[in-house]
Design a protein around this motif. Structure first.
Motif, PDB file in Angstrom:
ATOM      1  N   GLY A   1       1.242  -1.810   8.087  1.00 22.96           N
ATOM      2  CA  GLY A   1       1.197  -3.183   7.622  1.00 22.96           C
ATOM      3  C   GLY A   1       2.056  -3.488   6.416  1.00 22.96           C
ATOM      4  N   TYR A   2       2.809  -2.489   5.933  1.00 20.28           N
ATOM      5  CA  TYR A   2       3.688  -2.731   4.794  1.00 20.28           C
ATOM      6  C   TYR A   2       4.996  -3.348   5.286  1.00 20.28           C
ATOM      7  N   PRO A   3       5.527  -4.359   4.590  1.00 24.06           N
ATOM      8  CA  PRO A   3       6.824  -4.942   4.992  1.00 24.06           C
ATOM      9  C   PRO A   3       7.955  -3.941   4.795  1.00 24.06           C
ATOM     10  N   LEU A   4       9.122  -4.270   5.363  1.00 23.91           N
ATOM     11  CA  LEU A   4      10.247  -3.336   5.365  1.00 23.91           C
ATOM     12  C   LEU A   4      10.681  -2.954   3.954  1.00 23.91           C
ATOM     13  N   ALA A   5      10.717  -3.917   3.037  1.00 24.34           N
ATOM     14  CA  ALA A   5      11.159  -3.626   1.672  1.00 24.34           C
ATOM     15  C   ALA A   5      10.237  -2.619   1.003  1.00 24.34           C
ATOM     16  N   GLU A   6       8.917  -2.802   1.165  1.00 27.41           N
ATOM     17  CA  GLU A   6       7.964  -1.874   0.574  1.00 27.41           C
ATOM     18  C   GLU A   6       7.993  -0.532   1.285  1.00 27.41           C
ATOM     19  N   SER A   7       8.254  -0.528   2.577  1.00 29.13           N
ATOM     20  CA  SER A   7       8.355   0.729   3.330  1.00 29.13           C
ATOM     21  C   SER A   7       9.507   1.578   2.812  1.00 29.13           C
ATOM     22  N   ALA A   8      10.657   0.951   2.566  1.00 32.11           N
ATOM     23  CA  ALA A   8      11.806   1.678   2.021  1.00 32.11           C
ATOM     24  C   ALA A   8      11.495   2.205   0.620  1.00 32.11           C
ATOM     25  N   TRP A   9      10.786   1.414  -0.170  1.00 26.30           N
ATOM     26  CA  TRP A   9      10.429   1.832  -1.526  1.00 26.30           C
ATOM     27  C   TRP A   9       9.473   3.012  -1.495  1.00 26.30           C
ATOM     28  N   LEU A  10       8.472   2.965  -0.620  1.00 21.82           N
ATOM     29  CA  LEU A  10       7.522   4.074  -0.500  1.00 21.82           C
ATOM     30  C   LEU A  10       8.210   5.342  -0.022  1.00 21.82           C
TER      31      LEU A  10
ATOM     32  N   GLY B   1      -3.944  10.198   4.668  1.00 21.96           N
ATOM     33  CA  GLY B   1      -4.599   9.644   5.841  1.00 21.96           C
ATOM     34  C   GLY B   1      -5.843   8.853   5.504  1.00 21.96           C
ATOM     35  N   PHE B   2      -6.530   9.228   4.429  1.00 22.26           N
ATOM     36  CA  PHE B   2      -7.761   8.541   4.044  1.00 22.26           C
ATOM     37  C   PHE B   2      -7.512   7.319   3.168  1.00 22.26           C
ATOM     38  N   GLU B   3      -6.464   7.394   2.333  1.00 25.65           N
ATOM     39  CA  GLU B   3      -6.227   6.318   1.364  1.00 25.65           C
ATOM     40  C   GLU B   3      -4.853   5.696   1.583  1.00 25.65           C
ATOM     41  N   ASN B   4      -4.831   4.550   2.267  1.00 23.69           N
ATOM     42  CA  ASN B   4      -3.565   3.859   2.477  1.00 23.69           C
ATOM     43  C   ASN B   4      -3.674   2.357   2.289  1.00 23.69           C
ATOM     44  N   ASN B   5      -4.774   1.900   1.691  1.00 29.95           N
ATOM     45  CA  ASN B   5      -4.971   0.469   1.499  1.00 29.95           C
ATOM     46  C   ASN B   5      -4.507  -0.021   0.135  1.00 29.95           C
ATOM     47  N   HIS B   6      -4.456   0.881  -0.836  1.00 28.46           N
ATOM     48  CA  HIS B   6      -4.026   0.505  -2.179  1.00 28.46           C
ATOM     49  C   HIS B   6      -2.612   1.049  -2.397  1.00 28.46           C
ATOM     50  N   ILE B   7      -1.653   0.165  -2.485  1.00 31.16           N
ATOM     51  CA  ILE B   7      -0.250   0.590  -2.465  1.00 31.16           C
ATOM     52  C   ILE B   7       0.114   1.460  -3.656  1.00 31.16           C
ATOM     53  N   VAL B   8      -0.472   1.200  -4.826  1.00 29.32           N
ATOM     54  CA  VAL B   8      -0.137   2.004  -6.000  1.00 29.32           C
ATOM     55  C   VAL B   8      -0.645   3.435  -5.828  1.00 29.32           C
ATOM     56  N   LEU B   9      -1.911   3.589  -5.408  1.00 30.13           N
ATOM     57  CA  LEU B   9      -2.469   4.924  -5.185  1.00 30.13           C
ATOM     58  C   LEU B   9      -1.752   5.622  -4.034  1.00 30.13           C
ATOM     59  N   PHE B  10      -1.476   4.865  -2.977  1.00 27.27           N
ATOM     60  CA  PHE B  10      -0.773   5.434  -1.826  1.00 27.27           C
ATOM     61  C   PHE B  10       0.617   5.914  -2.227  1.00 27.27           C
ATOM     62  N   GLY B  11       1.328   5.094  -3.017  1.00 24.43           N
ATOM     63  CA  GLY B  11       2.644   5.494  -3.490  1.00 24.43           C
ATOM     64  C   GLY B  11       2.574   6.710  -4.391  1.00 24.43           C
ATOM     65  N   GLY B  12       1.531   6.801  -5.233  1.00 27.66           N
ATOM     66  CA  GLY B  12       1.369   7.966  -6.092  1.00 27.66           C
ATOM     67  C   GLY B  12       1.158   9.237  -5.297  1.00 27.66           C
ATOM     68  N   LEU B  13       0.372   9.155  -4.221  1.00 27.24           N
ATOM     69  CA  LEU B  13       0.150  10.324  -3.364  1.00 27.24           C
ATOM     70  C   LEU B  13       1.443  10.750  -2.666  1.00 27.24           C
ATOM     71  N   ILE B  14       2.228   9.766  -2.226  1.00 31.52           N
ATOM     72  CA  ILE B  14       3.511  10.098  -1.600  1.00 31.52           C
ATOM     73  C   ILE B  14       4.426  10.796  -2.598  1.00 31.52           C
ATOM     74  N   PHE B  15       4.452  10.287  -3.840  1.00 32.10           N
ATOM     75  CA  PHE B  15       5.281  10.896  -4.884  1.00 32.10           C
ATOM     76  C   PHE B  15       4.845  12.333  -5.155  1.00 32.10           C
ATOM     77  N   LEU B  16       3.537  12.585  -5.275  1.00 34.79           N
ATOM     78  CA  LEU B  16       3.031  13.941  -5.523  1.00 34.79           C
ATOM     79  C   LEU B  16       3.315  14.866  -4.349  1.00 34.79           C
ATOM     80  N   MET B  17       3.190  14.335  -3.144  1.00 32.98           N
ATOM     81  CA  MET B  17       3.507  15.142  -1.965  1.00 32.98           C
ATOM     82  C   MET B  17       4.991  15.477  -1.931  1.00 32.98           C
ATOM     83  N   GLY B  18       5.813  14.542  -2.392  1.00 33.53           N
ATOM     84  CA  GLY B  18       7.240  14.838  -2.495  1.00 33.53           C
ATOM     85  C   GLY B  18       7.505  15.990  -3.443  1.00 33.53           C
TER      86      GLY B  18
END
Length: 462
Positions: A305-314, A357-374
């Protein structure tokens, strides 16, 4: 049988060091200060990997526009995304033995030129089949380039900072991938998706010229192959402060029996076989994770459900986190047990995949998890380059690194094709992300096995 010659130092009245007699080239490399010579090699390797990262990520970024432009389903691009990965695998499998026989520099220059020309063909592809073919040919060149760049840096880097040198160069890959997102977001709206591929062709062709002018051949390779001492002395003098004019012979303090077998056969002989299989397993599983995220992250984010601009940012958060993780892993591996650093990185990647997989509704927390996984994923994956470079002797080092990458790249093929299949079966994006915890667990277990089996051995003499 190991030949043990002494490294003879003579100090002149002026305080300058003079090397005389028979010199252990590895000892001389380890004693040398890190200089501009080393940084030139690291930067050239960095640029090679940056182009690789840009090219790898480019198809992921142009996939939505390409599928819309050509009127095809996004899952139909699975073969296109996998074609380059298949080429990467085959290119690495061929280039490793070629590098151990012909030299690191020759293979690097040719591969860079080849994938530049192939990328040029990709930019002008008009059909899906033609695009797939050119992507495969591009992959062949890229697959030959990366392992040889890593081998060359590892053979010039002093032991005290070898991991950091390799990982600093390896930062080019995630930064190139992140730059691919930024460049694509500007090029595609203004010039179309073809322009992204054209940019990916110009860069390697320009880099080929720089490699010819500034890249030296590996002195460890030259010594091992018994090349002209004048050539070896000329290159070595560029990073060794002392005078080498009185040196009569350079040698490597390595097990000479290794040269009785071909470089590929060496990987499957004792005592390297088990370690080879574990490196392949770990690299394969790591690239399953990496290419699912890198190739399909924008599509998965759109599905959430994230728009393209936010998808590229994530997606860029994963690659930027990867840069920090690679540098951190290199720093840690030069100070602590390298296998434990890699194993911990994969274990944490497993936990972060489950959390995504459990937390993808809050974009800031979701982005933080992606950053840590990176951070954890890229740090662990980059650390495998050092594990391979220090595991194999000079005779088969390029082959060992290249075959680890070549076999491992099939994990990338499996990852991209698996994602396409799961999407076609209506799997949700959060389920796909959680599934990535499985290959992360396998990678951690394989690294632990290698550590326990070879903990008391130093097989490399590197």
């Amino acid at each position: 049988m190991i030949r043990s010659y002494a490294l003879i130092h003579i100090t002149t009245g002026g305080g300058d060091m003079v090397y005389s007699g028979k010199v252990n080239i590895q000892q001389a490399i380890d004693e040398a200060p890190v200089s501009r010579f080393h940084w030139v090699i690291i930067i050239l390797g960095f640029l090679i990997l940056a182009i690789d990262g840009f090219d790898t990520a480019a198809m992921g970024y142009i996939a939505p526009t390409l599928s819309s432009d050509w009127g095809i389903k996004r899952q139909d691009l699975g073969p296109v995304l996998s074609a380059a990965l298949l080429g990467l695998s085959l290119g690495a499998l061929v280039a490793g033995p070629a590098s151990d026989r012909l030299g690191r520099k020759k293979v690097l220059v040719f591969s860079c030129l080849f994938f530049g020309l192939a990328s040029l063909g990709t930019a002008y592809a008009q059909t899906l089949n033609t695009l797939t073919l050119w992507r495969f040919l591009t992959g062949l060149g890229l697959g030959a380039a990366m392992p040889n760049a890593i081998t060359l840096v590892s053979e010039f880097a002093p032991k005290r900072c070898r991991s950091m040198a390799i990982n600093t160069m390896y930062c080019g890959f995630p930064l190139g991938a992140a730059g691919g997102g930024a460049i694509s977001s500007w090029l595609i709206p203004n010039y179309g998706w073809h322009s992204v591929l054209l940019a990916g062709a110009i860069a390697p062709l320009a880099l080929t010229v720089l490699l010819i002018l500034f890249l030296p051949e590996s002195v460890k390779y030259l010594v091992h192959r018994g090349k002209d001492i004048v050539q070896i002395r000329r290159i070595a003098q560029r990073f060794i402060a002392g005078d080498l004019a009185q040196v009569t012979h350079f040698y490597l303090d390595e097990e000479r029996t290794t040269s009785k077998k071909g470089s590929v056969a060496q990987l499957f002989s004792q005592p390297w076989l088990a370690g080879t299989l574990m490196l392949w397993t770990t690299y394969f599983m790591g690239l399953v994770i990496y290419y699912v995220l890198l190739s399909w992250m924008p599509t998965l984010m759109l599905g959430m459900g994230y728009p393209l601009a936010e998808s590229a940012w994530l997606t860029s958060l994963f690659t930027f986190g990867g840069t920090a993780g690679i540098l951190l892993a290199g720093w840690m591996m030069d100070r602590w047990e390298a296998h434990k650093v890699v194993m911990t990185g994969f274990a944490l990647t497993m936990l972060f995949a489950l959390a995504l997989g459990f937390e993808n509704n809050h974009i800031v927390l979701f982005g933080g998890l992606i950053f840590l996984m990176g951070i954890t994923m890229n740090g662990a994956q980059s650390g495998l380059q050092t594990l391979a470079a220090t595991f194999y002797p000079t005779h088969c080092r390029a082959t060992g690194i290249a075959w680890m990458q070549g076999v491992g790249r099939f994990g990338g093929v499996a990852g991209t094709m698996m994602s396409a299949q799961l999407l076609s079966q209506q799997w949700q994006a959060d389920s796909i992300l959680m599934f990535l915890s499985v290959p992360a667990l396998v990678a951690a277990a394989a690294t632990l096995y290698k550590l326990r089996r070879y903990n008391a051995q130093n097989l490399s003499a590197a």
